[in-house]
Design an enzyme around this catalytic site. Structure first.
Site, PDB file in Angstrom:
ATOM      1  CB  SER A   1       5.223   2.008  -1.587  1.00  0.00           C
ATOM      2  OG  SER A   1       4.969   3.332  -1.195  1.00  0.00           O
TER       3      SER A   1
ATOM      4  N   PRO B   1       0.846  -1.199   0.000  1.00  0.00           N
ATOM      5  CG  PRO B   1      -0.313  -1.311   2.015  1.00  0.00           C
ATOM      6  CD  PRO B   1       0.656  -2.049   1.171  1.00  0.00           C
TER       7      PRO B   1
ATOM      8  CG  ASP C   1      12.335   3.556   4.328  1.00  0.00           C
ATOM      9  OD1 ASP C   1      12.629   3.326   5.509  1.00  0.00           O
ATOM     10  OD2 ASP C   1      11.361   4.242   3.987  1.00  0.00           O
TER      11      ASP C   1
HETATM   12  O1  PMV Z   1       7.966   7.212   5.867  1.00  0.00           O
HETATM   13  P1  PMV Z   1       8.784   6.032   5.863  1.00  0.00           P
HETATM   14  O2  PMV Z   1       8.077   4.817   6.215  1.00  0.00           O
HETATM   15  O3  PMV Z   1       9.589   5.870   4.643  1.00  0.00           O
HETATM   16  O4  PMV Z   1       9.811   6.141   7.062  1.00  0.00           O
HETATM   17  C1  PMV Z   1      10.712   7.138   7.094  1.00  0.00           C
HETATM   18  C2  PMV Z   1      11.553   7.011   8.300  1.00  0.00           C
HETATM   19  C3  PMV Z   1      12.069   8.347   8.788  1.00  0.00           C
HETATM   20  O5  PMV Z   1      12.988   8.047   9.812  1.00  0.00           O
HETATM   21  C4  PMV Z   1      10.926   9.170   9.365  1.00  0.00           C
HETATM   22  C5  PMV Z   1      12.740   9.148   7.690  1.00  0.00           C
HETATM   23  C6  PMV Z   1      14.057   8.583   7.205  1.00  0.00           C
HETATM   24  O6  PMV Z   1      14.539   9.095   6.180  1.00  0.00           O
HETATM   25  O7  PMV Z   1      14.643   7.703   7.846  1.00  0.00           O
END
Ligand code: PMV
Length: 286
Positions: free
Chosen positions: A91, A84, A131
């Site tokens: 994603s 999602p 990520d």
């Molecule tokens: O928004 P997401 O699920 O991609 O998570 C980002 C995680 C943060 O620590 C808020 C930002 C980052 O760049 O690590």
């Protein structure tokens, strides 16, 4: 050219990871985004459920990918997302990794992660890189910004993921946290504490000490609330998860919307909780 990449879940340390603290994230290998790239008369993107500004960003990322791999012809990018969108499950990182995997001769994860991070910047501004690292290696990581990810052992355990249904805007939320820290420097303590939580959680994950992990998740959530990134919907989901027997629960990802993650002692407990929390799913992490 086709390729896929998996979703991710941050267990500890979102936001504090932006400021050099360690964080822990795991791959959700069964939840995947697939891409198909074909020669075309012009660059174009087909993805259900995205608006014009999203597809503009995807096109910018595609152009960067073409430049990275010296591709001088245009491409049609088809995206089939089982992840999602905009709910903290990675994603955009998976899209960046999948496009890189499709175009790159080297499938070596560190090469893929480095190229994919350039694409992720189009979506997230200044991502920490956690990520894309999880999506490129498909392994649980203990991650410190700018350093090689450390792969960690996790005793298999069951978690529940529930989506608040509100989309989140990582770039905006990260900027808001930065402003809050400037306005209230006492909040830096929350950032440091979240780093310490991630460091403690690393050992607890290896040992399978789920009771301790549950407590650490709750504590991490308290600091995320201090930063102002929770929301009434997320708090409602956390309350439901704890009310249905979770050992601990917190938001996952940038927050203000997106998903929560909750830890359960057994598969049966996690699965039973999914029946009480709308749209939730249970998954084994390892
Ligand atoms: O928004 P997401 O699920 O991609 O998570 C980002 C995680 C943060 O620590 C808020 C930002 C980052 O760049 O690590």
């Amino acid at each position: 050219m086709t390729a896929s990449a998996c979703a991710k879940l941050i267990l500890f340390g979102e936001h504090s990871v932006v400021y050099g603290q360690p964080a822990i994230a795991v791959p959700l290998r069964s939840i995947r985004l697939k891409v198909e790239l074909k020669k075309s008369s012009q660059d174009n993107v087909s993805l259900k459920g995205v608006n014009a500004s999203d597809s503009k960003r995807v096109l910018s990322a595609l152009l960067i990918a073409r430049q990275q791999h010296n591709i001088h012809y245009h491409l049609r990018l088809g995206i089939y997302s089982g992840i999602p969108l905009k709910c903290g499950l990675g994603s955009s990182a998976a899209l960046s990794v999948a496009v890189t995997r499709a175009l790159s001769k080297s499938k070596e994860p560190s090469t893929v992660a480095a190229a994919a991070l350039e694409l992720e910047r189009v979506f997230h501004g200044t991502p920490s890189g956690i990520d894309v690292a999880v999506s490129a290696y498909e392994k649980p990581v203990f991650f410190i910004r700018g350093k090689k990810p450390i792969f960690i052992r996790i005793r298999p355990m069951w978690i529940l993921v529930a989506n608040s249904g509100s989309r989140m805007h990582t770039k905006k939320v990260v900027q808001q946290v930065r402003m809050r820290l400037q306005q209230n420097p006492a909040l830096w303590q929350a950032i440091r504490n979240m780093g310490a939580i991630a460091a403690t959680a690393k050992n607890a994950l290896a040992k399978g000490d789920i009771k301790k992990l549950g407590r650490l998740m709750n504590l991490n959530q308290t600091y995320l609330k201090w930063l102002g990134v929770s929301s009434p919907k997320l708090e409602g989901l956390i309350k439901s998860a704890l009310g249905s027997g979770a050992l601990g629960a917190k938001l996952s990802g940038a927050g203000r919307g997106g998903c929560i993650v909750a830890l359960y002692a057994t598969k049966a407990k996690a699965q039973s909780a999914t029946r009480k929390i709308k749209g939730a799913f249970a998954v084994r992490i390892s």
